[in-house]
Design an enzyme around this catalytic site. Structure first.
Site, PDB file in Angstrom:
ATOM      1  N   HIS A 149     -16.531   4.131 -53.632  1.00  0.00           N
ATOM      2  CA  HIS A 149     -16.462   4.984 -54.836  1.00  0.00           C
ATOM      3  C   HIS A 149     -15.110   4.788 -55.531  1.00  0.00           C
ATOM      4  O   HIS A 149     -14.246   5.683 -55.532  1.00  0.00           O
ATOM      5  CB  HIS A 149     -16.637   6.429 -54.377  1.00  0.00           C
ATOM      6  CG  HIS A 149     -16.931   7.438 -55.443  1.00  0.00           C
ATOM      7  ND1 HIS A 149     -16.114   7.650 -56.532  1.00  0.00           N
ATOM      8  CD2 HIS A 149     -17.950   8.319 -55.569  1.00  0.00           C
ATOM      9  CE1 HIS A 149     -16.617   8.624 -57.277  1.00  0.00           C
ATOM     10  NE2 HIS A 149     -17.739   9.046 -56.711  1.00  0.00           N
ATOM     11  N   GLU A 251     -18.433   1.777 -58.980  1.00  0.00           N
ATOM     12  CA  GLU A 251     -18.703   1.854 -57.548  1.00  0.00           C
ATOM     13  C   GLU A 251     -19.717   0.800 -57.110  1.00  0.00           C
ATOM     14  O   GLU A 251     -20.732   0.601 -57.789  1.00  0.00           O
ATOM     15  CB  GLU A 251     -19.266   3.245 -57.216  1.00  0.00           C
ATOM     16  CG  GLU A 251     -18.430   4.381 -57.757  1.00  0.00           C
ATOM     17  CD  GLU A 251     -19.146   5.728 -57.715  1.00  0.00           C
ATOM     18  OE1 GLU A 251     -19.948   5.946 -56.780  1.00  0.00           O
ATOM     19  OE2 GLU A 251     -18.924   6.550 -58.617  1.00  0.00           O
TER      20      GLU A 251
HETATM   21  C1  BG6 Z   1     -20.455   9.978 -58.486  1.00  0.00           C
HETATM   22  C2  BG6 Z   1     -21.800  10.626 -58.686  1.00  0.00           C
HETATM   23  O1  BG6 Z   1     -20.593   8.828 -57.718  1.00  0.00           O
HETATM   24  O2  BG6 Z   1     -19.580  10.884 -57.815  1.00  0.00           O
HETATM   25  C3  BG6 Z   1     -21.618  11.913 -59.481  1.00  0.00           C
HETATM   26  O3  BG6 Z   1     -22.689   9.736 -59.352  1.00  0.00           O
HETATM   27  C4  BG6 Z   1     -20.624  12.826 -58.786  1.00  0.00           C
HETATM   28  O4  BG6 Z   1     -22.886  12.555 -59.621  1.00  0.00           O
HETATM   29  C5  BG6 Z   1     -19.332  12.057 -58.562  1.00  0.00           C
HETATM   30  O5  BG6 Z   1     -20.398  13.971 -59.593  1.00  0.00           O
HETATM   31  C6  BG6 Z   1     -18.255  12.857 -57.835  1.00  0.00           C
HETATM   32  O6  BG6 Z   1     -18.764  13.427 -56.681  1.00  0.00           O
HETATM   33  P1  BG6 Z   1     -17.862  14.399 -55.807  1.00  0.00           P
HETATM   34  O7  BG6 Z   1     -18.731  14.883 -54.687  1.00  0.00           O
HETATM   35  O8  BG6 Z   1     -16.705  13.578 -55.320  1.00  0.00           O
HETATM   36  O9  BG6 Z   1     -17.406  15.500 -56.714  1.00  0.00           O
END
Ligand code: BG6
Length: 277
Positions: A149, A251
């Protein structure tokens, strides 16, 4: 092992961070989630974005850098799994060691949990190379979603464009999962949350930052592109209200219908490379 190119920052129960400083770059990895929190080639601005509001409480996920999402993505395919994005980014990983390699410094981390062994290699040099091997060490087949991510730092999201995914279908998570075909470059004018149904090399053009970044993925069937926009950023406690203008996530993922089934003894690898071009 070269004890000049990395140092361990200690926490309460042992090492908490691995810091890298070699001829090409500086960088840092937190054992919490094996989250790469910094990578900065010498002479460049930081390439990874890290929120000034990230909790760093050893409990919450780190907001920025490269959290690892696994064994599910977001709330999972049925929309009901907790914690969001799985346990890998919340777990304490073991630092195995670091070596000098041709490309820079390669640090290795492992985690065993729920019948899976995760082995993560982070190579920092002129390029950032991250590679995650997932092995099923249990007795049952396991269905896995995953994402590297990666939060990239940009100068001004309103002027950023991403090329490489033209003509590719994506699941638009801001529109109830509607599938849309990408028309031309990706630009940003509000919340953007998309799971592209293929992976491709993506070039991030960042005129305000004065550079382009190249993101290459391997072993990924999806590319996720995320920017929360102003309202979502304001609603997140670990995200500064204006910080959404200075980041974009690109990502490498296997998510939604592109989950994979790992048989006992099987290994799957996913990797991503980031460079300033
Ligand atoms: C992204 C998702 O990868 O991560 C989103 O597609 C999400 O939907 C974002 O809001 C952040 O997620 P988190 O759990 O780190 O707040």
């Amino acid at each position: 092992m070269n004890d000049n190119s990395f140092t361990l920052g200690t926490g309460a129960g042992g090492p908490a961070t691995v810091s890298i400083d070699n001829q090409h770059c500086t960088g840092e990895i937190h054992l919490h989630g094996a989250t790469v929190t910094a990578w900065q080639p010498k002479g460049e601005q930081p390439v990874l974005w890290l929120s000034g509001s990230s909790a760093f409480d050893g409990d919450s996920p780190i907001r920025g850098g490269v959290p690892i999402c696994l064994p599910w993505f977001g709330p999972g395919r049925d929309g009901d799994r907790q914690p969001a994005h799985g346990w890998a980014r919340l777990s304490e990983w073991e630092f195995v060691g670091a070596d000098d390699v041709e490309a820079g410094t390669c640090a290795t981390f492992v985690l065993q949990r729920d019948g899976l062994e995760l082995r993560y290699q982070v190579t920092m040099g002129e390029r950032l190379e991250i590679a995650l091997d997932v092995t099923n060490i249990g007795q049952e087949a396991v269905e896995i979603e995953e994402a590297l991510h990666t939060y990239l730092a940009v100068g001004d999201i309103s002027r950023v464009s991403l090329s490489g995914l033209e003509g590719v279908d994506y699941v638009d998570k801001t529109a109830g999962g509607t599938v849309v075909t990408q028309d031309g470059d990706i630009t940003f004018d509000g919340e953007t949350d998309r799971v592209y149904l293929t992976s491709a090399n993506v070039t991030v053009s960042d005129p305000a930052g004065g550079r382009k970044l190249l993101v290459q993925s391997q072993g990924a069937r999806n590319t996720v592109v995320w920017n929360p926009g102003p309202a979502k950023a304001a609603a997140m406690p670990d995200f500064g209200d204006d910080e959404w203008t200075q980041m974009v996530c690109v990502e490498a993922a296997n998510a939604l219908d592109n989950f994979y089934r790992l048989q006992p003894g099987g290994t799957h690898s996913i990797a991503q490379k980031v460079s300033v071009v």
